[in-house]
Design an enzyme around this catalytic site. Structure first.
Site, PDB file in Angstrom:
ATOM      1  N   HIS A  23       0.820  -1.203   0.000  1.00 45.53           N
ATOM      2  CA  HIS A  23       0.000   0.000   0.000  1.00 45.53           C
ATOM      3  C   HIS A  23       0.859   1.260   0.000  1.00 45.53           C
ATOM      4  CE1 HIS A  23      -4.044  -1.876   1.309  1.00 45.53           C
ATOM      5  NE2 HIS A  23      -4.072  -1.514   0.052  1.00 45.53           N
ATOM      6  N   GLU A  56      -3.229 -21.799 -16.269  1.00 42.35           N
ATOM      7  CA  GLU A  56      -1.972 -21.617 -15.539  1.00 42.35           C
ATOM      8  C   GLU A  56      -1.245 -22.939 -15.281  1.00 42.35           C
ATOM      9  OE1 GLU A  56      -3.043 -19.675 -11.860  1.00 42.35           O
ATOM     10  OE2 GLU A  56      -4.923 -20.792 -11.741  1.00 42.35           O
ATOM     11  N   ASP A  97       2.054 -18.149 -12.942  1.00 46.25           N
ATOM     12  CA  ASP A  97       1.992 -19.570 -12.599  1.00 46.25           C
ATOM     13  C   ASP A  97       2.217 -20.461 -13.821  1.00 46.25           C
ATOM     14  OD1 ASP A  97       1.804 -19.879  -9.874  1.00 46.25           O
ATOM     15  OD2 ASP A  97      -0.364 -19.622  -9.806  1.00 46.25           O
ATOM     16  N   CYS A 106      -3.518 -11.939 -17.809  1.00 50.09           N
ATOM     17  CA  CYS A 106      -3.574 -11.098 -16.610  1.00 50.09           C
ATOM     18  C   CYS A 106      -2.324 -11.241 -15.749  1.00 50.09           C
ATOM     19  CB  CYS A 106      -4.809 -11.416 -15.780  1.00 50.09           C
ATOM     20  SG  CYS A 106      -4.887 -13.132 -15.212  1.00 50.09           S
TER      21      CYS A 106
END
Length: 570
Positions: free
Chosen positions: A189, A431, A455, A502
């Protein structure tokens, strides 16, 4: 010269201010029985004081940075007010006679350590938030006011072992021109907030907090991942030139925000965002995201000391859908298990967690967990374009079994008279090598594919991407990985169904261009990468990218692929 991980772009030149680590010492000896209630009261008062402090920070952040960043501290407030967490601390005080600060330390460390052991970079980064909150509670138990960064009198670059989200939230951006830390990741963050405040930042810089002294002149070039201490006149000239170039480029990229990612010969590429919480939606839109290509729900499960109920999940999903205003939102079902632990699930240790009970396998083992999430997804689907993504698929049987659970969730909502979306698209993560080989069969059972290149690379090359000893073997541009992607894209195209990438490759400019050449028409990435990827796509023709990709598939090594991309696209 130092380097690390560039998490917020830009170039800065200023004096260094080195923050020392805030060490707190206290007596951890067991307390006498007659003082147990006193320690419990001390903890309760610390919670109340922490709530006051975090509320002030949240208000400040909302005024200065908007609702999306304020949501980070809403999460902190939810956690500090969580009854389960408080009950756990009180049980430790009573059962083990720990003093209040020691009980907080023990409970927070257990939760944070579990997060740090996770494979997922985003979830691992949440451990910093947890420790930040724990440190605040410990200080308040001891009656010590948490350290705050006061306004600086001159422009500075902050150098620290680490910078907590609550410290980053109150930085004076007119004076703080850069951030350098020894710890951190792309998804912390602190990194997210630095990017939001447009403060150049490089994290994970080994030894930097001791190598740099207060008052040193520091040139921070987050564009080229370089940190120069006390630069020479010629280096200063180069830094100034780079800073001017960055400012010009940023203006150009801002002008592209509302323009489509269309190649020079007219092929439209969709650019979506990877997010981990509802707070990430607004920044994604500001960067030009055309929806959410991957919403990782794991963070939602990390914010509480027990699995979030259906209503909490529904509200989180609805919030993202509302923010996206009709654009698609792809939500991946819970992807934990094996190496990604959640303490309250009491998952058994596994010899080989990467090949163990994770993703959809774990959800099948915990039917109530899966059904609760599916009901929330179906309910949220009436508010917008939600699409369900299933992780860790390696067989057609798993897809069919998932559909049975989905049908059961629909039936229960129907029986209860609760509104729900009846035809939510269902896709699977590609994946595993098995999913690649079965792609022609899997696509006939589903509505879309999403390729998780992180992955997929790991499983295709049999390389644990967390193992530093073999890190150099983890090559996403390996011809083996590229052939798997091409096979998957061709299978989806044969059935006229979409495929998105992605993984990390989508946010790297050269890799993204290669993916477009391989036939990928949707990329989902961290929002910060969207403008540059869009800019690159608009500069090239799809025909040329296809030629380059075709040639790349015929090469023998990742090094050869990389060299070709740099020669023709760099």
């Amino acid at each position: 010269m130092f380097s690390g991980i560039s998490v917020s772009p830009g170039v800065a030149l200023a004096q260094a201010v080195v923050l020392s680590s805030e060490q707190v010492s206290f007596d951890r000896s067991p307390v006498a029985s007659e003082f147990i209630e006193r320690e419990i009261d001390k903890f309760k008062n610390a919670v109340a004081e922490s709530v006051k402090q975090l509320t002030l920070i949240e208000t400040h952040v909302r005024e200065k940075m908007g609702d999306d960043k304020a949501a980070i501290f809403e999460g902190h407030l939810m956690l500090v007010e969580d009854e389960e967490l408080s009950e756990t601390v009180i049980e430790v005080i009573r059962g083990q006679r720990f003093p209040a600060p020691a009980a907080v330390e023990a409970v927070i460390n257990e939760h944070a350590s579990a997060m740090e052991e996770m494979e997922d970079e985003y979830l691992k980064a949440r451990a910093v938030d947890m420790r930040d909150l724990g440190h605040r509670l410990v200080l308040n138990c001891l009656g010590i006011a948490p350290q705050s960064l006061e306004t600086f009198e001159f422009e500075v670059i902050i150098v620290a072992e680490d910078l907590t989200p609550s410290q980053a939230a109150v930085l004076d951006t007119s004076k703080v021109k850069g951030i350098i830390t020894e710890r951190g990741s792309r998804t912390s963050h602190t990194a997210i907030m630095a990017a939001s405040m447009e403060i150049p930042a490089i994290v994970a810089v080994e030894g930097v907090s001791t190598a740099i002294q207060n008052g040193d002149m520091v040139a921070l070039d987050a564009e080229h991942n370089q940190i120069i201490v006390n630069p020479t006149p010629s280096q200063l000239d180069q830094v100034e030139y780079r800073r001017e170039q960055f400012i010009l480029e940023r203006k150009l990229l801002e002008e592209l925000r509302d323009l489509p990612a269309r190649t020079s010969d007219g092929v439209r590429i969709k650019l979506a965002a990877n997010i981990g919480s509802p707070a990430d939606s607004a920044p994604a839109l500001l960067k030009g995201a055309e929806g959410v290509g991957l919403y990782r729900v794991e963070f939602l499960f990390m914010e509480t000391s027990e699995a979030p109920d259906e209503e909490m999940q529904y509200q989180a999903f609805k919030s993202v859908v509302d923010d996206m205003k009709g654009m698609p939102v792809v939500i991946r079902t819970l992807d934990v298990g094996g190496d990604k632990d959640l303490p309250y699930l009491a998952l058994p240790k596994e010899e080989n967690p990467f090949l163990g009970c994770r993703g959809i396998r774990l959800c099948f083992e915990r039917p109530s967990l899966l059904l609760r999430q599916l009901r929330a997804l179906l309910r949220a689907g009436v508010h917008g374009d939600i699409r369900i993504l299933v992780p860790m698929i390696s067989s057609v049987d798993e897809v069919r079994r998932f559909k049975e659970f989905l049908a059961e969730a629909q039936s229960s909502l129907e029986h209860e008279g609760i509104a729900y979306a009846k035809d939510l698209p269902v896709g699977v993560m590609i994946e595993t090598p098995a999913a690649v080989f079965l792609a022609p069969h899997l696509i006939r059972e589903t509505d879309f594919f999403s390729i998780g290149t992180n992955d997929l690379t790991q499983y295709t090359l049999a390389v644990d991407r967390q193992n530093e000893r073999i890190a150099e073997l983890f090559e996403q541009l390996s011809p083996a990985v590229l052939l798997g992607i091409k096979h998957t894209v061709d299978a989806a195209r044969e059935e006229g169904k979409p495929v998105c990438v992605c993984g990390q490759m989508a946010g790297d400019v050269l890799s993204a261009l290669l993916l477009v050449g391989l036939g990928v028409e949707e990329l989902s990435m961290s929002p910060v990468h969207i403008p540059r990827v869009k800019n690159a796509i608009r500069k090239h023709s799809c025909a040329r990218l296809r030629d380059i990709a075709r040639d790349a598939l015929g090469l023998a090594t990742a090094a050869e692929v990389k060299a070709k991309l740099e020669k023709y696209l760099g």
